[in-house]
Design an enzyme around this catalytic site. Structure first.
Site, PDB file in Angstrom:
ATOM      1  CG  HIS A   1      -1.788  -1.242   1.494  1.00 60.13           C
ATOM      2  ND1 HIS A   1      -2.179  -1.448   2.643  1.00 60.13           N
ATOM      3  CD2 HIS A   1      -1.970  -2.311   0.458  1.00 60.13           C
ATOM      4  CE1 HIS A   1      -2.862  -2.590   2.600  1.00 60.13           C
ATOM      5  NE2 HIS A   1      -2.714  -3.137   1.410  1.00 60.13           N
TER       6      HIS A   1
ATOM      7  CE1 TYR B   1      -8.938   0.804   5.560  1.00 57.96           C
ATOM      8  CE2 TYR B   1      -8.616   0.963   3.072  1.00 57.96           C
ATOM      9  CZ  TYR B   1      -8.400   0.440   4.301  1.00 57.96           C
ATOM     10  OH  TYR B   1      -7.838  -0.689   4.298  1.00 57.96           O
TER      11      TYR B   1
ATOM     12  CG  ASP C   1     -10.134  -0.981   0.260  1.00 60.76           C
ATOM     13  OD1 ASP C   1     -11.218  -1.090  -0.113  1.00 60.76           O
ATOM     14  OD2 ASP C   1      -9.584  -1.188   1.186  1.00 60.76           O
TER      15      ASP C   1
ATOM     16  CG  HIS D   1     -12.465   0.125   3.861  1.00 60.28           C
ATOM     17  ND1 HIS D   1     -12.786   0.447   5.088  1.00 60.28           N
ATOM     18  CD2 HIS D   1     -11.593  -0.685   3.892  1.00 60.28           C
ATOM     19  CE1 HIS D   1     -12.259  -0.429   5.834  1.00 60.28           C
ATOM     20  NE2 HIS D   1     -11.605  -1.328   4.921  1.00 60.28           N
TER      21      HIS D   1
ATOM     22  CD  GLU E   1      -9.536  -4.090  -0.876  1.00 64.83           C
ATOM     23  OE1 GLU E   1      -9.736  -4.525  -0.105  1.00 64.83           O
ATOM     24  OE2 GLU E   1      -8.428  -3.749  -1.511  1.00 64.83           O
TER      25      GLU E   1
ATOM     26  CD  GLU F   1     -11.430  -5.651   3.560  1.00 67.99           C
ATOM     27  OE1 GLU F   1     -11.090  -5.365   4.575  1.00 67.99           O
ATOM     28  OE2 GLU F   1     -10.499  -5.491   2.747  1.00 67.99           O
TER      29      GLU F   1
ATOM     30  NE  ARG G   1      -9.025  -6.813  -0.618  1.00 71.25           N
ATOM     31  CZ  ARG G   1      -7.897  -7.009  -0.062  1.00 71.25           C
ATOM     32  NH1 ARG G   1      -6.926  -7.988  -0.366  1.00 71.25           N
ATOM     33  NH2 ARG G   1      -7.657  -6.339   1.005  1.00 71.25           N
TER      34      ARG G   1
ATOM     35  CG  HIS H   1      -8.206  -9.043   4.113  1.00 74.04           C
ATOM     36  ND1 HIS H   1      -8.186  -9.009   5.363  1.00 74.04           N
ATOM     37  CD2 HIS H   1      -8.252  -7.543   3.885  1.00 74.04           C
ATOM     38  CE1 HIS H   1      -8.132  -8.030   6.033  1.00 74.04           C
ATOM     39  NE2 HIS H   1      -8.303  -7.160   5.241  1.00 74.04           N
TER      40      HIS H   1
ATOM     41  CG  ASP I   1      -6.548  -7.106   9.835  1.00 72.77           C
ATOM     42  OD1 ASP I   1      -5.911  -7.391   8.929  1.00 72.77           O
ATOM     43  OD2 ASP I   1      -7.571  -6.534   9.996  1.00 72.77           O
TER      44      ASP I   1
ATOM     45  CD  GLU J   1      -4.259  -6.391   1.737  1.00 76.45           C
ATOM     46  OE1 GLU J   1      -4.278  -5.208   2.288  1.00 76.45           O
ATOM     47  OE2 GLU J   1      -5.213  -7.221   1.742  1.00 76.45           O
TER      48      GLU J   1
END
Length: 442
Positions: free
Chosen positions: A163, A199, A246, A248, A272, A298, A319, A348, A352, A375
């Site tokens: 990213h 985001y 993304d 989001h 995305e 995701e 994803r 994804h 995290d 990713e």
């Protein structure tokens, strides 16, 4: 039961006598109605929560009667890590003691149906932790990496993207240049804007003076800024880099259609999550209008819902956060479905996802013809200390470990140095609001 084979009760007694280093107290109702071909059994299941980068990670450890033989699985639902850990330790672990770790499919189904109300990110992440740990044990028993258990490689490594997200367009493009110079061919671009709800890039709070919520996020500003970001990116970076973005899940269907049309000339590699999961029945409208591939999934926490994305014609790239659909076992079935329907995968995997989960992603990537891009995340040195064997991209590619199982270990003494901090996501998401003060889905 065939003559000459001991009953399960007898086997348990033998194991209690011969295995003194761990307790062995199986729940009779959860034992398989067939004898194991050897005396190996599960002796314990427990969760481990650690946050070496500040993001809570949940890993499940499954121990066996063979000293030193254990498996690790990713169960990271970072926003609800306490709930996952409690599910593993209080509800799932007692079901598994005494089971043979090779019965992966039966154990998966038993846990899946045991809660009656099935699926959801808490139960599925607990299930994933066990599932991935059992695959780790299977690889270690066979002396093979998990990707060989899945049929072996169809590619050497997984092409990976990172990213770039700066406070300004210039900052974002500078980050992108650095990544491209390091060998990455795919870069996700985000740019900062006013509003705490921004985001993937730094936000500038308090710019909407005179409104009920000066630190709010404005979707119309976002819809103006995003095409400008990609216009400048193509002018500065040229036609070759694969660029993605993304959304989001912030847009209405109509807004998403307008955005994909505005972005057409910049040839995105994918867009995305243009709309929220609640409106996935209308993904086909967005995909029909989009010249670029649409990547979603995701927030999906049901294998059946993921399968409907594949078969319903609304998605180009699936994803998923694979621990949220239950782990490797369901993910490999979805991979086969993707291959049959011409849908790609792009799992994804930001901060995290634990290093164990990242290894599971790569095992799927290198064994499936459906793979498109992965990713990636460059873990901090502390993560490598907690999780020896953590994969690191090389020249923009993630290579699977050739060690048996996942090739990832967990140093619990190091993990204990990084206790999780509570309510990190909640503190942010509660502030994601429009300028009029209304909550925005984060």
């Amino acid at each position: 039961m065939p003559d000459g084979l001991p009953s399960q009760a007898t086997e348990a007694t033998i194991l209690e006598q011969e295995t003194t280093f761990v307790p062995f107290n199986p729940m009779p109702e959860t034992q398989a109605p067939w004898p194991g071909r050897d005396r190996l059994r599960i002796t314990g299941v427990r969760s481990i929560v650690t946050a070496p980068e500040g993001v809570p990670l949940v890993v499940v450890r499954v121990d066996t009667t063979d000293p030193g033989l254990y498996g690790l699985g990713c169960a990271t639902f970072t926003q609800r890590f306490h709930a996952v850990a409690a599910t593993v330790d209080s509800h799932v672990a007692p079901l598994l003691v005494g089971r043979h770790p090779a019965d992966i499919e039966d154990i998966f189904r038993m846990i899946h149906f045991s809660s009656y109300w099935r699926s959801g990110p808490v139960t599925n992440n607990a299930l994933s932790g066990v599932d991935q740990a059992l695959w780790d044990i299977a690889g270690k028993r066979a002396g093979m990496p998990v990707y060989e258990l899945l049929g072996g490689r169809v590619r050497a490594a997984a092409d990976t993207y990172l990213h770039a997200g700066g406070a300004t367009v210039d900052d974002t493009l500078e980050q992108a240049r650095v990544l491209l110079a390091r060998g990455y061919r795919h870069v996700r671009l985000q740019v900062g804007s006013p509003g705490v709800g921004t985001y993937g890039a730094p936000a500038t709070p308090g710019e909407y003076t005179g409104t009920p919520h000066p630190g709010g996020w404005d979707v119309h500003r976002y819809l103006r800024d995003t095409p400008d970001l990609f216009a400048q990116a193509r002018a500065a970076l040229g036609p070759e880099p694969h660029l993605m973005h993304d959304v989001h899940s912030r847009l209405t269907v109509k807004q998403a259609v307008g955005l994909v049309r505005q972005l057409e000339e910049y040839r995105l590699f994918f867009l995305e999550d243009p709309i929220a999961p609640e409106f996935y029945d209308r993904l086909g409208e967005v995909r029909a209008a989009a010249p670029m591939p649409i990547a979603v999934g995701e927030q999906v926490a049901s294998v059946a819902d993921a399968a409907r994305l594949v078969t319903g014609g609304g998605v180009d790239l699936l994803r998923l956060h694979i621990s949220s659909i239950g782990g490797l076992s369901p993910a490999r079935k979805l991979v086969a479905l993707c291959e049959l329907h011409g849908v790609g995968t792009a799992w994804h995997a930001p901060a995290d996802v634990s290093p164990v989960g990242a290894a599971a992603n790569v095992a799927l990537d290198v064994t499936s013809a459906a793979f498109v891009v992965q990713e990636g995340h460059e873990y901090a040195p502390a993560v490598h200390e907690v999780f020896p064997g953590t994969l690191a991209p090389r020249n923009g590619f993630l290579y699977p470990s050739d060690a048996p199982g996942w090739g990832i270990d967990l140093d619990e003494a190091e993990a204990a140095k990084y206790p999780p901090v509570e309510h990190l996501h909640e503190r942010w998401s509660a502030q994601v609001r429009h300028v009029d003060g209304g909550i925005v889905a984060p």
